[in-house]
Design a protein around this motif. Structure first.
Motif, PDB file in Angstrom:
ATOM      1  N   PHE A 191      33.501  44.811  42.204  1.00 30.74           N
ATOM      2  CA  PHE A 191      32.642  43.723  41.707  1.00 30.74           C
ATOM      3  C   PHE A 191      31.532  44.323  40.845  1.00 30.74           C
ATOM      4  CE2 PHE A 191      34.921  41.968  45.190  1.00 30.74           C
ATOM      5  CZ  PHE A 191      35.119  40.639  44.844  1.00 30.74           C
ATOM      6  N   GLY A 192      31.006  43.478  39.934  1.00 29.28           N
ATOM      7  CA  GLY A 192      29.935  43.945  39.054  1.00 29.28           C
ATOM      8  C   GLY A 192      30.466  44.575  37.773  1.00 29.28           C
ATOM      9  N   VAL A 193      31.805  44.532  37.575  1.00 28.35           N
ATOM     10  CA  VAL A 193      32.360  45.143  36.357  1.00 28.35           C
ATOM     11  C   VAL A 193      32.590  44.108  35.261  1.00 28.35           C
ATOM     12  CG1 VAL A 193      33.417  47.061  37.602  1.00 28.35           C
ATOM     13  CG2 VAL A 193      34.770  45.008  37.155  1.00 28.35           C
ATOM     14  N   ILE A 194      32.529  42.833  35.645  1.00 23.75           N
ATOM     15  CA  ILE A 194      32.690  41.729  34.697  1.00 23.75           C
ATOM     16  C   ILE A 194      31.958  40.519  35.292  1.00 23.75           C
ATOM     17  CG2 ILE A 194      34.957  41.077  35.705  1.00 23.75           C
ATOM     18  CD1 ILE A 194      35.774  40.189  32.834  1.00 23.75           C
ATOM     19  N   PRO A 195      31.254  39.719  34.483  1.00 21.73           N
ATOM     20  CA  PRO A 195      30.573  38.554  35.060  1.00 21.73           C
ATOM     21  C   PRO A 195      31.572  37.596  35.722  1.00 21.73           C
ATOM     22  CG  PRO A 195      29.828  38.950  32.812  1.00 21.73           C
ATOM     23  CD  PRO A 195      30.995  39.869  33.045  1.00 21.73           C
ATOM     24  N   GLU A 196      31.174  37.073  36.874  1.00 20.27           N
ATOM     25  CA  GLU A 196      31.958  36.079  37.614  1.00 20.27           C
ATOM     26  C   GLU A 196      33.413  36.511  37.826  1.00 20.27           C
ATOM     27  OE1 GLU A 196      31.318  32.027  36.299  1.00 20.27           O
ATOM     28  OE2 GLU A 196      29.379  32.589  35.454  1.00 20.27           O
ATOM     29  N   GLY A 197      33.574  37.751  38.209  1.00 17.02           N
ATOM     30  CA  GLY A 197      34.940  38.236  38.441  1.00 17.02           C
ATOM     31  C   GLY A 197      34.923  39.601  39.087  1.00 17.02           C
ATOM     32  N   TYR A 198      36.041  40.261  39.022  1.00 18.24           N
ATOM     33  CA  TYR A 198      36.137  41.614  39.598  1.00 18.24           C
ATOM     34  C   TYR A 198      37.255  42.393  38.906  1.00 18.24           C
ATOM     35  CZ  TYR A 198      40.345  40.321  42.312  1.00 18.24           C
ATOM     36  OH  TYR A 198      41.603  39.933  42.677  1.00 18.24           O
ATOM     37  N   GLY A 199      37.283  43.689  39.183  1.00 17.20           N
ATOM     38  CA  GLY A 199      38.369  44.519  38.673  1.00 17.20           C
ATOM     39  C   GLY A 199      39.157  45.078  39.837  1.00 17.20           C
ATOM     40  N   TRP A 200      40.383  45.507  39.569  1.00 11.14           N
ATOM     41  CA  TRP A 200      41.199  46.080  40.653  1.00 11.14           C
ATOM     42  C   TRP A 200      42.005  47.279  40.152  1.00 11.14           C
ATOM     43  CZ3 TRP A 200      42.372  41.377  38.348  1.00 11.14           C
ATOM     44  CH2 TRP A 200      43.582  41.300  37.661  1.00 11.14           C
ATOM     45  N   ILE A 201      42.242  48.191  41.087  1.00 12.03           N
ATOM     46  CA  ILE A 201      43.176  49.296  40.834  1.00 12.03           C
ATOM     47  C   ILE A 201      44.236  49.237  41.926  1.00 12.03           C
ATOM     48  CG2 ILE A 201      43.455  51.790  40.634  1.00 12.03           C
ATOM     49  CD1 ILE A 201      40.631  52.002  39.645  1.00 12.03           C
ATOM     50  N   PHE A 202      45.461  48.950  41.525  1.00  6.87           N
ATOM     51  CA  PHE A 202      46.575  48.852  42.472  1.00  6.87           C
ATOM     52  C   PHE A 202      47.540  50.021  42.217  1.00  6.87           C
ATOM     53  CE2 PHE A 202      46.606  43.911  43.330  1.00  6.87           C
ATOM     54  CZ  PHE A 202      45.351  44.029  43.907  1.00  6.87           C
ATOM     55  N   PRO A 203      47.640  50.949  43.177  1.00  4.17           N
ATOM     56  CA  PRO A 203      48.546  52.085  42.977  1.00  4.17           C
ATOM     57  C   PRO A 203      50.013  51.668  43.109  1.00  4.17           C
ATOM     58  CG  PRO A 203      46.961  52.479  44.762  1.00  4.17           C
ATOM     59  CD  PRO A 203      46.922  51.031  44.455  1.00  4.17           C
ATOM     60  N   LYS A 204      50.806  52.056  42.132  1.00  5.39           N
ATOM     61  CA  LYS A 204      52.263  51.825  42.194  1.00  5.39           C
ATOM     62  C   LYS A 204      52.938  53.167  42.483  1.00  5.39           C
ATOM     63  CE  LYS A 204      51.630  47.533  41.475  1.00  5.39           C
ATOM     64  NZ  LYS A 204      51.812  46.717  40.293  1.00  5.39           N
ATOM     65  N   LYS A 205      54.244  53.256  42.297  1.00  9.48           N
ATOM     66  CA  LYS A 205      54.951  54.479  42.677  1.00  9.48           C
ATOM     67  C   LYS A 205      54.457  55.690  41.871  1.00  9.48           C
ATOM     68  CE  LYS A 205      59.760  55.472  43.746  1.00  9.48           C
ATOM     69  NZ  LYS A 205      61.095  54.924  43.481  1.00  9.48           N
ATOM     70  N   GLU A 206      54.414  55.518  40.544  1.00 14.47           N
ATOM     71  CA  GLU A 206      54.024  56.664  39.720  1.00 14.47           C
ATOM     72  C   GLU A 206      52.909  56.348  38.746  1.00 14.47           C
ATOM     73  OE1 GLU A 206      57.856  57.470  38.155  1.00 14.47           O
ATOM     74  OE2 GLU A 206      58.389  58.742  39.850  1.00 14.47           O
ATOM     75  N   HIS A 207      52.333  55.179  38.872  1.00 15.64           N
ATOM     76  CA  HIS A 207      51.252  54.794  37.952  1.00 15.64           C
ATOM     77  C   HIS A 207      50.339  53.792  38.651  1.00 15.64           C
ATOM     78  CE1 HIS A 207      53.654  51.149  37.359  1.00 15.64           C
ATOM     79  NE2 HIS A 207      52.614  50.621  36.762  1.00 15.64           N
ATOM     80  N   LEU A 208      49.354  53.290  37.913  1.00 13.11           N
ATOM     81  CA  LEU A 208      48.405  52.314  38.487  1.00 13.11           C
ATOM     82  C   LEU A 208      48.468  51.016  37.685  1.00 13.11           C
ATOM     83  CD1 LEU A 208      45.429  54.823  38.352  1.00 13.11           C
ATOM     84  CD2 LEU A 208      46.712  54.278  40.432  1.00 13.11           C
ATOM     85  N   SER A 209      48.399  49.884  38.382  1.00 15.46           N
ATOM     86  CA  SER A 209      48.186  48.623  37.670  1.00 15.46           C
ATOM     87  C   SER A 209      46.688  48.350  37.756  1.00 15.46           C
ATOM     88  CB  SER A 209      48.956  47.473  38.331  1.00 15.46           C
ATOM     89  OG  SER A 209      50.342  47.643  38.154  1.00 15.46           O
TER      90      SER A 209
END
Ligand SMILES: Cc1cc2nc3c(=O)[nH]c(=O)nc-3n(C[C@H](O)[C@H](O)[C@H](O)COP(=O)(O)OP(=O)(O)OC[C@H]3O[C@@H](n4cnc5c(N)ncnc54)[C@H](O)[C@@H]3O)c2cc1C
Length: 390
Positions: A191-209
């Motif tokens: 939180f705090g990376v964009i107004p009225e929202g959030y960011g996410w890092i989702f680890p996949k098998k060999e990369h990140l979404s």
């Protein structure tokens, strides 16, 4: 063979799982999709445990990774850390996952036609003529599982007036092995990376979404926020960015709407019932597919009930999302309070959120619990006395 009991428009999670349930009940069902399958879908691909628990078959072959460690940060400072032996979120890539679900449906006997777009519907309930980009089809029931801008909803006159948030997401490859190893270990909600929202890092098998979303209508420079987010995470010099794309997420509950009439019904994003805080939609898509399948089966196999029962059957989901929407207002519209709460009560709130996504509690219970905390009550009554302070 152009006549079916049910035609489902859209081979996403909602349409495919519904197709599976119906075909399993020996109902003559066709799934159409306008795209060639498998198709890429802009999505974090995070299946929360409550979503995983609904799926009636093993999906391990399309799981990229399981998330056991989760962080919530506010302005890049950790406010909540969580580790669990049971996975909290199962990560998938939507092209593989959705197609896997579609094939589960076809293995049960559902017919599938991709590159076939729904255009219009005429006729009366139980005897529908459906126009597609590849000709006319007949069905007793039409289901709209065609996502946020559902053409089927309009054709069935079930216009859903839900609000929408905007999401932007990319597949990120990190050539630095050490850095990737560290990042692969943690699912992050920032939180705090964009107004009225959030960011996410989702680890996949060999990369990140990696993605960001916002419920604000004023945000224009999503891509800039995205690059800033990578910078905050110190990834800007390492990230190989693929498929940076945006899409809308409908969130509920919409007011005074119908999800069904005697001609058909809506499931998934077409029904507009995603989580108003996180944008999680797949859990709701699965719930609706399950409920819709029972109502359709009762009608077609036993001549019991009618499709309109679906409107009432979605009420509990709708009601719980109404509480989620109240919390959404607190989280996103009164940041002065919500950020203070995250700093002071991050651990308690984080645990409650884990209880929601693992299916242990509901937004209704979370709302009541939060407002029973004395400090929060006081913050709120001060806000009411002095609203301009937020
Ligand atoms: C950036 C972003 C990140 C997200 N991350 C998550 C997450 O991590 N976890 C989560 O639970 N949810 C997430 N969501 C929400 C999730 O993607 C949706 O809730 C989910 O895809 C809804 O599934 P669905 O089956 O209803 O529709 P969709 O997956 O949108 O599928 C609809 C299908 O209908 C087809 N279609 C459309 N129009 C027609 C037509 N006229 N004729 C025929 N076919 C048609 C499309 O080609 C498509 O295949 C995210 C959304 C966004 C935008």
């Amino acid at each position: 063979m152009n006549t079916f009991d049910v035609i489902i428009v859209g081979a996403g999670p909602a349409g495919s799982l519904l197709g599976y349930y119906l075909a399993k009940n020996k109902i003559n069902v066709l799934i159409i999709d306008k795209q060639k399958l498998p198709r890429y879908k802009v999505c974090g691909g995070g299946l929360t445990r409550r979503a995983l628990d609904i799926i009636p078959f093993n999906i391990s072959e399309v799981i990229e990774s399981y998330s056991h460690n989760l962080n919530i940060t506010l302005y890049n400072s950790i406010v909540f850390e969580y580790t669990s032996t049971l996975p909290v979120i199962g990560m998938v890539m939507r092209d593989r996952f959705d197609y896997f679900l579609t094939k589960k449906a076809t293995h049960q006997g559902a017919a599938l036609r991709d590159e076939t777009a729904f255009k219009s519907v005429t006729g009366k309930a139980g005897d529908l003529n459906i126009e597609t980009s590849r000709g006319f089809l007949k069905a007793k029931i039409l289901v709209g599982a065609d996502g946020v801008f559902s053409k089927t909803a309009k054709a069935l006159k079930l216009n859903i007036s839900s609000k929408q948030m905007i999401g932007l997401e990319a597949e990120i490859y990190i050539p630095n092995a050490n850095m990737l190893k560290t990042l692969m270990n943690i699912t992050s909600f920032d939180f705090g990376v964009i107004p009225e929202g959030y960011g996410w890092i989702f680890p996949k098998k060999e990369h990140l979404s990696i993605g960001i979303l916002s419920v604000s209508k004023k945000i224009k420079a999503m891509k800039q926020y995205f690059y800033n987010y990578l910078e905050t995470k110190k990834l800007q010099n390492y990230a190989h960015i693929k498929s940076l794309k945006g899409w809308m997420i409908p969130y509920g509950p919409p007011k005074n709407i119908f999800y069904a009439n005697e001609k058909g019904l809506l499931v998934g994003d077409a029904a507009g019932l995603s989580d108003p805080i996180t944008g999680e939609g797949i859990f709701y898509a699965f719930k609706e597919a399950d409920i819709a399948s029972q109502i359709i089966a009762d009608k077609l196999l036993f001549g019991k009930g009618g499709l309109s029962l679906y409107n009432g059957a979605l009420k509990p989901l709708q009601k719980d999302l109404a509480y989620a929407l109240k919390l959404h207002r607190l989280v996103y519209k009164i940041p002065r309070i919500s950020h203070k709460l995250m700093k002071v009560h991050g651990n308690r709130l984080g645990k409650k959120y884990i209880d929601i996504i693992t299916g242990k509690t509901t937004y209704c219970m979370m709302y009541k619990k939060i407002f029973s905390i004395q400090g929060i009550k006081t913050l709120f009554s001060n806000q009411r006395k002095n609203p301009s302070a937020s």
